[in-house]
Structure formats: C-alpha cells, structure tokens
Design a protein around this motif. Structure first.
Motif, PDB file in Angstrom:
ATOM      1  N   ARG A 132       2.830 -13.346 -26.748  1.00 33.72           N
ATOM      2  CA  ARG A 132       1.383 -13.942 -27.065  1.00 33.72           C
ATOM      3  C   ARG A 132       1.875 -14.660 -28.376  1.00 33.72           C
ATOM      4  N   VAL A 133       1.179 -15.758 -28.355  1.00 35.34           N
ATOM      5  CA  VAL A 133       1.679 -16.159 -30.406  1.00 35.34           C
ATOM      6  C   VAL A 133       0.200 -16.844 -30.491  1.00 35.34           C
ATOM      7  N   HIS A 141       2.028 -15.803 -35.553  1.00 35.78           N
ATOM      8  CA  HIS A 141       1.617 -14.167 -35.763  1.00 35.78           C
ATOM      9  C   HIS A 141       2.162 -14.241 -33.493  1.00 35.78           C
ATOM     10  N   VAL A 142       3.180 -13.522 -33.430  1.00 39.05           N
ATOM     11  CA  VAL A 142       3.709 -13.346 -32.624  1.00 39.05           C
ATOM     12  C   VAL A 142       3.102 -11.998 -31.994  1.00 39.05           C
ATOM     13  N   TRP A 143       3.253 -11.595 -31.014  1.00 35.37           N
ATOM     14  CA  TRP A 143       2.783 -10.078 -30.813  1.00 35.37           C
ATOM     15  C   TRP A 143       3.879  -9.953 -29.428  1.00 35.37           C
ATOM     16  N   SER A 144       4.285  -9.428 -30.331  1.00 39.92           N
ATOM     17  CA  SER A 144       5.842  -9.584 -28.699  1.00 39.92           C
ATOM     18  C   SER A 144       5.784  -7.995 -28.147  1.00 39.92           C
ATOM     19  N   THR A 145       6.095  -7.862 -27.090  1.00 38.35           N
ATOM     20  CA  THR A 145       6.202  -5.797 -26.401  1.00 38.35           C
ATOM     21  C   THR A 145       7.818  -6.550 -26.031  1.00 38.35           C
ATOM     22  N   TYR A 146       8.517  -5.133 -26.598  1.00 45.87           N
ATOM     23  CA  TYR A 146      10.152  -5.287 -25.652  1.00 45.87           C
ATOM     24  C   TYR A 146       9.988  -4.237 -25.452  1.00 45.87           C
ATOM     25  N   TYR A 194      -0.907  -6.627 -21.964  1.00 44.82           N
ATOM     26  CA  TYR A 194       0.615  -6.939 -23.016  1.00 44.82           C
ATOM     27  C   TYR A 194       1.648  -6.429 -22.144  1.00 44.82           C
ATOM     28  N   LEU A 195       1.662  -6.376 -21.353  1.00 44.24           N
ATOM     29  CA  LEU A 195       2.875  -6.352 -20.307  1.00 44.24           C
ATOM     30  C   LEU A 195       3.247  -7.777 -19.420  1.00 44.24           C
ATOM     31  N   GLN A 196       2.632  -8.673 -19.978  1.00 44.59           N
ATOM     32  CA  GLN A 196       3.105 -10.575 -19.098  1.00 44.59           C
ATOM     33  C   GLN A 196       1.876 -11.469 -20.119  1.00 44.59           C
ATOM     34  N   THR A 197       2.942 -12.140 -20.138  1.00 43.92           N
ATOM     35  CA  THR A 197       2.835 -13.721 -21.687  1.00 43.92           C
ATOM     36  C   THR A 197       1.805 -15.000 -20.834  1.00 43.92           C
ATOM     37  N   PRO A 198       1.068 -14.821 -21.262  1.00 41.16           N
ATOM     38  CA  PRO A 198      -0.773 -15.676 -20.757  1.00 41.16           C
ATOM     39  C   PRO A 198       0.223 -16.656 -20.345  1.00 41.16           C
TER      40      PRO A 198
END
Length: 200
Positions: A132-133, A141-146, A194-198
């Motif tokens: 999510r950006v 701000h990047v919310w990046s699930t890894y 948070y496990l998928q990109t909007p």
C-alpha cells in the motif's frame, strides 16, 4: 525489517546483545547516542544505480533484492547502502514483557553487520507479497508485507511481517529514510487486508 534479525532481537531482549555505541545505563531499545559535541557524521552513501532509485516501486524492489541470495553468496551491500539517506535507519519493533514493546534503532551499517553472516551462511530471501503506497509532495509511505524464506523455492515462508518504509523524493531520485517493521507471531497475525495489494 526481517525475521532473520529475530535471533538478534531475542538476544537483545535477554541482555545478550548490546546496541553498538549505546552507553551503559540507557534503557533497552534506546537509540545509540554520542557524547555532546562528538556527534558522528554519517558517511555519504555510495552512488546508486539510477534505475534503482527512479521510482518508489524500483527502490523498494532494490531493497528486497539487495538482501536476498542463496547460501554462500555474498550480497551487494553497497547497493543496499546506496538506497538509504546518509542518516537512514532500520527500526525493529521488538515485543517485550507483559505486552510491552520497544524500538530497536539500527544504522544501515549496524543492520549489515548484524545480518551479514546469517544471510550469507544460511541463505535468505525476502519477497514482497502486498503493498500500500501513499504519497504527498516529496514524501512517500510504503506499507509492504513480506515473506522470508531460506531458499528461493521453499514452498512456505518461515516468517512474515510488515515494513513501514518512509521515502524522500530528492530531485530525480528517491531515498529510503527509515524502514520500520514488526513480524507476525501467534498473538499478532497479519490481517487479511494486508495480504493483498489494493486495486486502483
């Protein structure tokens, strides 16, 4: 940034690892400090590959790529250094006793030295699975699930978490200012959203 550092976090929580440059008597998790008038000036980062820093997507991808490789393979640590502002930080949220938590602040050099042997001896791959950006002016701000794996083809990750990455737009390039993260655990599962990109 990663569950790979969890070993070091657990040592730090138990008192087995001291932060570099942290004088005795400061609370655990306190950022390293310098004596008054003796503040260390951060070294300028090495030149970046223009393609690595031209876009938010490319600099985040370059960060993941720079730390990921198989056992026995050396990383291009200068590539990682080149992505960060001179005083950029990795900040790990580490769980504490009785539901508390603290922030463990690492310079880029701290991060490299704490993780170099672990990454290069055992193999370590990180993959972004969702993002999510948000941007405004010269900040992003990047919310990046890894997901973390020891081999690139491992069917299941051995750890997951979320990075909060703060970025600065400086003319033609982006800089990473901070990478702040927490990892998934039984009492803190990653929410499904948070496990998928909007979708735009």
């Amino acid at each position: 940034m990663v569950r790979a550092i969890a070993l070091f976090l657990s040592l730090a929580v138990s008192g087995g690892l001291a932060l570099i440059g942290q004088p005795a008597g400061l609370p655990k998790g306190h950022p390293p400090v310098a004596a008054p008038g003796q503040e260390a000036q951060p070294s300028p980062p090495p030149p970046a590959r223009p393609a690595d820093v031209a876009q938010v997507d490319s600099i985040v991808g370059a960060m993941y790529s720079a730390i990921s490789a198989g056992a026995g393979e050396q990383r291009d640590w200068d590539r990682l250094r080149s992505l960060f502002a001179a005083d950029g930080r990795f900040i790990a949220a580490r769980p504490g006793a009785e539901g508390g938590a603290s922030a463990w602040v690492l310079t880029v050099e701290d991060y490299i030295q704490f993780n170099r042997k672990y990454f290069e001896k055992g193999g370590y791959f990180e993959k972004e699975v969702a993002r999510r950006v948000e941007t405004f002016g010269n900040i992003a701000h990047v919310w990046s699930t890894y997901e973390s794996r020891r081999t690139v083809d491992a069917p299941e990750p051995y750890s997951r978490g979320i990075y909060s990455i703060q970025l600065l737009k400086d003319g033609p390039r982006w800089w990473i200012v901070n990478v702040y993260w927490d990892f998934e655990r039984p009492d803190c599962p990653i929410p499904a959203k948070y496990l998928q990109t909007p979708k735009d």
